[in-house]
Enzyme design. Structure first.
Site, PDB file in Angstrom:
ATOM      1  N   SER A   1      -6.285   0.012  11.234  1.00 42.06           N
ATOM      2  CA  SER A   1      -7.002  -1.206  10.508  1.00 42.06           C
ATOM      3  C   SER A   1      -8.115  -1.182  11.355  1.00 42.06           C
ATOM      4  O   SER A   1      -8.641  -1.201  12.423  1.00 42.06           O
ATOM      5  CB  SER A   1      -6.027  -2.555  10.621  1.00 42.06           C
ATOM      6  OG  SER A   1      -7.145  -3.533  10.532  1.00 42.06           O
TER       7      SER A   1
ATOM      8  N   TYR B   1      -1.828  -8.820  16.232  1.00 41.18           N
ATOM      9  CA  TYR B   1      -1.548  -7.767  15.252  1.00 41.18           C
ATOM     10  C   TYR B   1      -2.632  -6.718  15.329  1.00 41.18           C
ATOM     11  O   TYR B   1      -2.480  -5.540  15.462  1.00 41.18           O
ATOM     12  CB  TYR B   1      -1.633  -8.365  13.628  1.00 41.18           C
ATOM     13  CG  TYR B   1      -1.903  -7.459  12.831  1.00 41.18           C
ATOM     14  CD1 TYR B   1      -0.845  -6.533  12.254  1.00 41.18           C
ATOM     15  CD2 TYR B   1      -3.223  -7.478  11.808  1.00 41.18           C
ATOM     16  CE1 TYR B   1      -1.152  -5.689  11.204  1.00 41.18           C
ATOM     17  CE2 TYR B   1      -3.281  -6.850  10.842  1.00 41.18           C
ATOM     18  CZ  TYR B   1      -2.413  -5.730  10.619  1.00 41.18           C
ATOM     19  OH  TYR B   1      -2.595  -4.721   9.415  1.00 41.18           O
TER      20      TYR B   1
ATOM     21  N   LYS C   1      15.984  -2.712  -2.092  1.00 38.19           N
ATOM     22  CA  LYS C   1      14.442  -2.424  -2.428  1.00 38.19           C
ATOM     23  C   LYS C   1      13.974  -1.267  -2.732  1.00 38.19           C
ATOM     24  O   LYS C   1      12.994  -1.124  -3.539  1.00 38.19           O
ATOM     25  CB  LYS C   1      13.625  -2.960  -1.192  1.00 38.19           C
ATOM     26  CG  LYS C   1      13.889  -4.648  -0.796  1.00 38.19           C
ATOM     27  CD  LYS C   1      12.708  -4.840   0.341  1.00 38.19           C
ATOM     28  CE  LYS C   1      12.969  -6.222   0.768  1.00 38.19           C
ATOM     29  NZ  LYS C   1      12.136  -6.623   1.952  1.00 38.19           N
TER      30      LYS C   1
ATOM     31  N   LEU D   1       0.711  -1.131  -0.118  1.00 43.33           N
ATOM     32  CA  LEU D   1      -0.096   0.030  -0.001  1.00 43.33           C
ATOM     33  C   LEU D   1       0.763   1.215  -0.038  1.00 43.33           C
ATOM     34  O   LEU D   1       0.604   2.205  -0.794  1.00 43.33           O
ATOM     35  CB  LEU D   1      -0.847  -0.005   1.360  1.00 43.33           C
ATOM     36  CG  LEU D   1      -2.287  -0.895   1.014  1.00 43.33           C
ATOM     37  CD1 LEU D   1      -1.987  -2.293   0.607  1.00 43.33           C
ATOM     38  CD2 LEU D   1      -2.885  -0.950   2.626  1.00 43.33           C
TER      39      LEU D   1
ATOM     40  N   LYS E   1      -2.824  -2.656  16.121  1.00 44.47           N
ATOM     41  CA  LYS E   1      -3.506  -1.587  15.348  1.00 44.47           C
ATOM     42  C   LYS E   1      -4.639  -0.864  16.266  1.00 44.47           C
ATOM     43  O   LYS E   1      -4.884   0.326  15.863  1.00 44.47           O
ATOM     44  CB  LYS E   1      -4.472  -2.143  14.153  1.00 44.47           C
ATOM     45  CG  LYS E   1      -3.645  -2.853  13.119  1.00 44.47           C
ATOM     46  CD  LYS E   1      -2.881  -1.976  12.269  1.00 44.47           C
ATOM     47  CE  LYS E   1      -1.202  -1.950  12.100  1.00 44.47           C
ATOM     48  NZ  LYS E   1      -0.826  -1.129  11.432  1.00 44.47           N
TER      49      LYS E   1
ATOM     50  N   ASP F   1      15.052   1.320  10.318  1.00 42.51           N
ATOM     51  CA  ASP F   1      14.145   0.033  10.888  1.00 42.51           C
ATOM     52  C   ASP F   1      13.440   0.346  11.985  1.00 42.51           C
ATOM     53  O   ASP F   1      14.102   0.762  12.766  1.00 42.51           O
ATOM     54  CB  ASP F   1      15.403  -0.981  10.931  1.00 42.51           C
ATOM     55  CG  ASP F   1      14.781  -2.265  11.427  1.00 42.51           C
ATOM     56  OD1 ASP F   1      13.740  -2.290  11.717  1.00 42.51           O
ATOM     57  OD2 ASP F   1      15.733  -3.038  11.582  1.00 42.51           O
TER      58      ASP F   1
ATOM     59  N   SER G   1      -1.518  -7.826  -0.613  1.00 42.15           N
ATOM     60  CA  SER G   1      -0.090  -7.314  -0.134  1.00 42.15           C
ATOM     61  C   SER G   1       0.787  -8.369   0.535  1.00 42.15           C
ATOM     62  O   SER G   1       0.131  -9.334   0.740  1.00 42.15           O
ATOM     63  CB  SER G   1      -0.063  -6.086   0.652  1.00 42.15           C
ATOM     64  OG  SER G   1      -0.268  -6.409   2.067  1.00 42.15           O
TER      65      SER G   1
HETATM   66  N1  LIG Z   1      -2.930  -5.283   3.383  1.00 38.59           N
HETATM   67  C1  LIG Z   1      -3.953  -5.039   4.264  1.00 38.59           C
HETATM   68  O1  LIG Z   1      -5.072  -5.711   4.055  1.00 38.59           O
HETATM   69  C2  LIG Z   1      -4.209  -4.374   5.393  1.00 38.59           C
HETATM   70  C3  LIG Z   1      -5.096  -3.939   6.022  1.00 38.59           C
HETATM   71  C4  LIG Z   1      -5.274  -2.979   7.123  1.00 38.59           C
HETATM   72  C5  LIG Z   1      -4.082  -2.200   7.506  1.00 38.59           C
HETATM   73  N2  LIG Z   1      -2.873  -2.503   6.943  1.00 38.59           N
HETATM   74  C6  LIG Z   1      -1.781  -1.774   7.154  1.00 38.59           C
HETATM   75  O2  LIG Z   1      -1.052  -1.189   6.013  1.00 38.59           O
HETATM   76  C7  LIG Z   1       0.212  -0.838   6.152  1.00 38.59           C
HETATM   77  C8  LIG Z   1       0.907  -1.413   4.987  1.00 38.59           C
HETATM   78  O3  LIG Z   1       0.862  -2.679   4.806  1.00 38.59           O
HETATM   79  P1  LIG Z   1       0.993  -3.685   3.362  1.00 38.59           P
HETATM   80  O4  LIG Z   1      -0.259  -4.270   3.475  1.00 38.59           O
HETATM   81  O5  LIG Z   1       1.207  -2.720   2.583  1.00 38.59           O
HETATM   82  O6  LIG Z   1       1.988  -4.788   3.862  1.00 38.59           O
HETATM   83  P2  LIG Z   1       3.429  -4.769   3.140  1.00 38.59           P
HETATM   84  O7  LIG Z   1       3.547  -4.951   1.680  1.00 38.59           O
HETATM   85  O8  LIG Z   1       4.013  -6.100   3.868  1.00 38.59           O
HETATM   86  O9  LIG Z   1       4.280  -3.688   3.277  1.00 38.59           O
HETATM   87  C9  LIG Z   1       4.799  -3.191   4.854  1.00 38.59           C
HETATM   88  C10 LIG Z   1       5.773  -2.072   4.561  1.00 38.59           C
HETATM   89  O10 LIG Z   1       6.412  -2.066   6.029  1.00 38.59           O
HETATM   90  C11 LIG Z   1       7.648  -2.064   5.938  1.00 38.59           C
HETATM   91  N3  LIG Z   1       8.405  -2.749   7.295  1.00 38.59           N
HETATM   92  C12 LIG Z   1       8.084  -3.896   7.802  1.00 38.59           C
HETATM   93  N4  LIG Z   1       8.700  -3.970   8.925  1.00 38.59           N
HETATM   94  C13 LIG Z   1       9.526  -2.915   8.971  1.00 38.59           C
HETATM   95  C14 LIG Z   1      10.262  -2.312  10.069  1.00 38.59           C
HETATM   96  N5  LIG Z   1      10.936  -3.191  11.048  1.00 38.59           N
HETATM   97  N6  LIG Z   1      11.053  -1.163   9.712  1.00 38.59           N
HETATM   98  C15 LIG Z   1      10.617  -0.453   8.887  1.00 38.59           C
HETATM   99  N7  LIG Z   1       9.786  -0.698   7.764  1.00 38.59           N
HETATM  100  C16 LIG Z   1       9.209  -2.175   7.870  1.00 38.59           C
HETATM  101  C17 LIG Z   1       8.178  -3.303   4.904  1.00 38.59           C
HETATM  102  O11 LIG Z   1       9.510  -3.083   4.317  1.00 38.59           O
HETATM  103  P3  LIG Z   1      10.146  -4.802   3.984  1.00 38.59           P
HETATM  104  O12 LIG Z   1       9.758  -4.820   2.631  1.00 38.59           O
HETATM  105  O13 LIG Z   1      11.696  -4.375   4.278  1.00 38.59           O
HETATM  106  O14 LIG Z   1       9.785  -5.557   4.996  1.00 38.59           O
HETATM  107  C18 LIG Z   1       7.009  -2.678   3.795  1.00 38.59           C
HETATM  108  O15 LIG Z   1       7.640  -1.660   2.984  1.00 38.59           O
HETATM  109  C19 LIG Z   1       0.727  -1.556   7.441  1.00 38.59           C
HETATM  110  O16 LIG Z   1       0.607  -0.844   8.457  1.00 38.59           O
HETATM  111  C20 LIG Z   1      -0.699  -2.634   7.649  1.00 38.59           C
HETATM  112  O17 LIG Z   1      -0.745  -2.952   9.007  1.00 38.59           O
HETATM  113  C21 LIG Z   1      -2.808  -3.296   5.725  1.00 38.59           C
END
Ligand SMILES: NC(=O)c1ccc[n+]([C@@H]2O[C@H](COP(=O)([O-])OP(=O)(O)OC[C@H]3O[C@@H](n4cnc5c(N)ncnc54)[C@H](OP(=O)(O)O)[C@@H]3O)[C@@H](O)[C@H]2O)c1
Length: 326
Positions: free
Chosen positions: A168, A201, A64, A39, A205, A87, A236
């Site tokens: 979330s 998780y 990346k 996202l 949130k 990080d 994602s």
């Molecule tokens: N997808 C859904 O259905 C959904 C629903 C509700 C809320 N969300 C929220 O949306 C946000 C984005 O999630 P996403 O779905 O896009 O997931 P994603 O594709 O896994 O992206 C997560 C991002 O966070 C980074 N990250 C993870 N651990 C980290 C750390 N220790 N330090 C710094 N960066 C870190 C990841 O980097 P790396 O590539 O290095 O791991 C990646 O860039 C999150 O906060 C998630 O909780 C998502």
């Protein structure tokens, strides 16, 4: 909405929209954490198309960032895209990042999106459960490190800066039994409290929602408008630790694309000047969970703030902490 049927209904019927095409971000500096995938990457691509002066994207791994760069710049040659390492698991990394942010000439928009969904109990280097460390403690510390830059920019620009924290809808769906513990955050370090499936998780949130509300209550909305957003259930890499077939069925039946989730993030960050301290879902301000709004929720919100500040002062003494008027 919060209930399961409401969730299904919204996923099926609501179609997130991008920002208005004529929305100009000219001259603005925008920061997005965790934007090399999912996202955050989609939000970065969309924001880039509105031609800000500078887009700062945080990554853990510079390789990346390089891979994402061409996608973010797209057809928008001329905008400056920088990749900064941070990080969320490391206090030193967040502190160094915070110092770099403070040295910026300006910071108009900050989207704190980085997060994990860890389905097994694991601990961080600091000894906290990993979802708590990254989603709550890391996000909260980053918000404190960048706040002065947002406030400074508001004074220069004569209009509020913006801060959005990604939460979330799952914050509605948890028992949150740890809430009665003497120290909630430390209780969450105990493996026996980890719970089933996505409980932990989602609890982190909820902590994002509580933190956003308490932080907003301490910051003047004429300086920084602070809100929190549910981006919807989206495809994602977030779901990679889920091993059950059920998630695949849910994704197939209900999920939005990462691009649609990205639209919800950009909307919360750029639109809704009336959203200070508020929660957005389906691109509008809606009430958070009943627990958040309850008397108990209000007390727990203050307790989480105090516990988090105490923990950060102890574990991240090199960080700088803004002072807030009581
Ligand atoms: N997808 C859904 O259905 C959904 C629903 C509700 C809320 N969300 C929220 O949306 C946000 C984005 O999630 P996403 O779905 O896009 O997931 P994603 O594709 O896994 O992206 C997560 C991002 O966070 C980074 N990250 C993870 N651990 C980290 C750390 N220790 N330090 C710094 N960066 C870190 C990841 O980097 P790396 O590539 O290095 O791991 C990646 O860039 C999150 O906060 C998630 O909780 C998502």
């Amino acid at each position: 909405m919060g209930g399961f049927l409401g969730f299904v209904w919204n996923q099926w019927t609501y179609k997130p929209k991008p920002l208005d095409q004529d929305k100009s971000l000219a001259g603005k500096t925008i920061l997005i954490t965790g934007a090399n995938s999912g996202l955050g990457l989609e939000a970065a691509k969309e924001l880039a198309s509105h031609k800000p002066a500078k887009l700062i994207v945080t990554v853990r791994d510079p390789a990346k960032g390089e891979a994402a760069k061409a996608q973010i710049i797209g057809n928008n040659a001329g905008i400056e895209v920088e990749f900064w390492e941070v990080d969320y698991e490391s206090y030193d990394s967040i502190t160094a990042f915070g110092k770099k942010v403070l040295a910026l000439d300006r910071l108009d928009y900050a989207l704190l999106n980085a997060g994990i969904k860890q389905m097994q109990y694991t601990t961080s280097k600091a000894g906290h459960e990993s979802n708590v460390q990254i989603n709550h403690i890391g996000t909260s510390l980053v918000s404190l490190q960048i706040l002065p830059a947002l406030q400074k920019t508001a004074r220069i620009a004569g209009q509020p800066s913006r801060l959005t924290i990604v939460s979330s809808e799952g914050h509605f769906w948890i028992p949150f039994k740890e809430r009665t513990a003497e120290n909630i955050l430390l209780r969450m370090d105990d493996k026996e409290t980890f719970g089933q499936q996505m409980n932990r998780y989602y609890t982190t949130k909820l902590l994002n929602v509580l933190w956003t509300r308490e932080l907003a209550s301490k910051v003047n909305q004429n300086e920084v408008i602070i809100n929190t957003v549910n981006p919807g259930f989206c495809y994602s890499g977030l779901h990679r630790h889920e091993k059950t077939g059920i998630i695949k069925i849910f994704l197939w039946a209900l999920a939005w694309t990462s691009q649609q989730g990205g639209h919800c993030l950009t909307d919360a960050l750029v639109n809704h000047p009336d959203s200070h301290g508020k929660y957005l879902s389906e691109q509008k301000v809606v009430p958070p969970s009943k627990f958040v709004l309850s008397e108990e929720g209000r007390k727990v919100q203050t307790k989480i703030w105090n516990e988090t500040m105490e923990l950060l002062r102890k574990e991240a003494p090199g960080a700088s902490f803004p002072t807030f008027e009581e």
